[in-house]
Design a protein around this motif. Structure first.
Motif, PDB file in Angstrom:
ATOM      1  N   ASP A  26       0.800  -1.223   0.000  1.00 42.72           N
ATOM      2  CA  ASP A  26       0.000   0.000   0.000  1.00 42.72           C
ATOM      3  C   ASP A  26       0.834   1.275   0.000  1.00 42.72           C
ATOM      4  OD1 ASP A  26       0.516  -1.166   2.672  1.00 42.72           O
ATOM      5  OD2 ASP A  26      -0.366   0.689   3.409  1.00 42.72           O
ATOM      6  N   ASP A  29       0.436   2.711  -3.535  1.00 44.25           N
ATOM      7  CA  ASP A  29      -0.892   2.867  -4.143  1.00 44.25           C
ATOM      8  C   ASP A  29      -0.972   4.100  -5.031  1.00 44.25           C
ATOM      9  OD1 ASP A  29      -1.958   0.602  -3.011  1.00 44.25           O
ATOM     10  OD2 ASP A  29      -2.837   1.625  -1.290  1.00 44.25           O
ATOM     11  N   ARG A  37       2.413  -0.422 -11.062  1.00 46.57           N
ATOM     12  CA  ARG A  37       1.966  -0.559  -9.665  1.00 46.57           C
ATOM     13  C   ARG A  37       1.777  -2.021  -9.288  1.00 46.57           C
ATOM     14  NH1 ARG A  37      -2.365   2.173 -10.082  1.00 46.57           N
ATOM     15  NH2 ARG A  37      -3.806   0.423 -10.302  1.00 46.57           N
ATOM     16  N   GLN A  41       3.971  -4.038  -6.523  1.00 41.39           N
ATOM     17  CA  GLN A  41       3.272  -4.523  -5.331  1.00 41.39           C
ATOM     18  C   GLN A  41       3.358  -6.036  -5.202  1.00 41.39           C
ATOM     19  OE1 GLN A  41      -0.613  -2.598  -5.754  1.00 41.39           O
ATOM     20  NE2 GLN A  41       0.010  -1.000  -4.328  1.00 41.39           N
TER      21      GLN A  41
END
Length: 347
Positions: A26, A29, A37, A41
């Motif tokens: 997060d 984000d 992204r 992640q």
């Protein structure tokens, strides 16, 4: 009462250790490109899983595991929006600090380790040595640019890698301000981080690598059995992952996939502090010794595992799927605080 900080070697029975921490997904984000992204992640999620598994593996052998804090997420994200790029997470504590006997030397201050280090200092006053002072980074500190991984402890004998990441004047400061007269000081030139060049598994048993050309192991460790690794497991991993060397020529690599051009550009622009040059790193010697009979590795290497069993050592795999992205193995991601035993002479 036993000392909170106590470690004279890399192989005496482990009682307490710091295991690094990666940013949680997060934290990123804010990245607008979904492909970039999602891939980043995924790396962070899998890194967290692997570090948690490493913690569980260590705890199964009775050692206490401590973890660093993470920086404030809001402040972190604000820095990224201004385009400064992401600082390293507190992933590789072995690069920043080292236990030398009953002293914990903070070679490079990492704010996320402040709470733990303060706890150690409270429990054992005078045990934490921080030449930067208590205000964070000191741009004039003698140890700026140094790496704790350039120091190898062999009981009374301590080896300093006076080369790219540790200058002779920095070694002298450490000897004068941290070590006592009972220690014997040696120079070991590897032109890199010592724990990625050779590792002592127990007295008489030493893993080395193709990067040990400037070392004289026969003279420094007379009579020891040395296993020299020429072929790192990274090459097999690259082949399985269909790694395209031309796209990212050895700087970093994502296991099992070839990163897109967008992700590669993002890493090379904003995450340059995270990556190294993994094509030259031999993670097979970057391990954590739990005791003289058990050693943790991040991947299987037949030659290494056969050598361990020859010396009645059980090799344990605790996978770090993204060592090739972070350029950090098991030794880098851990820093021993306390091992059972005192100062002895092995050489």
């Amino acid at each position: 009462m036993n000392n909170t900080i106590n470690s004279h070697t890399s192989w005496q029975p482990l009682e307490e250790v710091i295991v690094g921490q990666a940013y949680t997904p997060d934290y990123f984000d804010f990245i607008e490109n979904p492909q970039v992204r999602n891939q980043l992640q995924q790396i962070l999620c899998e890194t967290a899983e692997d570090l948690d598994n490493l913690q569980k593996t260590i705890e199964q052998f009775g050692a206490r595991v401590r973890r660093p804090e993470l920086p404030n997420k809001h402040n972190f994200q604000q820095q990224q929006i201004t385009g400064r790029g992401a600082p390293l997470p507190p992933l590789t504590p072995r690069d920043w600090q080292i236990t030398l006997g009953n002293k914990l030397l903070r070679v490079l201050p990492m704010q996320e380790l402040d709470v733990l280090c303060a706890e150690y200092e409270t429990a054992q006053p005078g045990s934490v040595v921080n030449p930067h002072g208590n205000k964070g980074w000191d741009e004039n500190c003698i140890l700026n640019g140094a790496s704790a991984s350039c120091i190898v402890r062999v009981g009374q004998d301590v080896f300093f890698d006076n080369s790219d990441f540790l200058k002779p004047e920095q070694t002298r400061w450490i000897v004068d301000n941290v070590l006592g007269p009972e220690y014997r000081i040696h120079e070991a030139i590897t032109d890199g981080h010592g724990d990625a060049v050779f590792a002592i598994l127990k007295p008489g048993v030493l893993l080395s690598s193709k990067h040990d050309v400037n070392l004289n192991l026969a003279a420094d460790f007379p009579g020891w059995d040395v296993c020299k690794i020429w072929d790192s497991s990274i090459w097999a991993a690259m082949e399985v992952g269909k790694f395209k060397y031309e796209q990212s020529p050895g700087a970093w690599y994502v296991q099992g996939q070839t990163p897109t051009a967008e992700f590669t550009d993002f890493v090379n622009t904003y995450l340059t502090k995270w990556t190294g040059f993994v094509a030259e790193t031999v993670f097979d010697v970057n391990c954590l010794v739990l005791d003289e009979s058990h050693v943790v590795f991040s991947a299987y290497n037949r030659e290494v595992f056969d050598y361990c069993r020859k010396h009645s050592i059980e090799p344990i795999i605790s996978e770090l799927r993204h060592s090739y992205f972070w350029d950090g193995g098991v030794s880098c991601c851990t820093q021993d605080i306390r091992r059972r035993g005192g100062l002895e002479t092995y050489l």
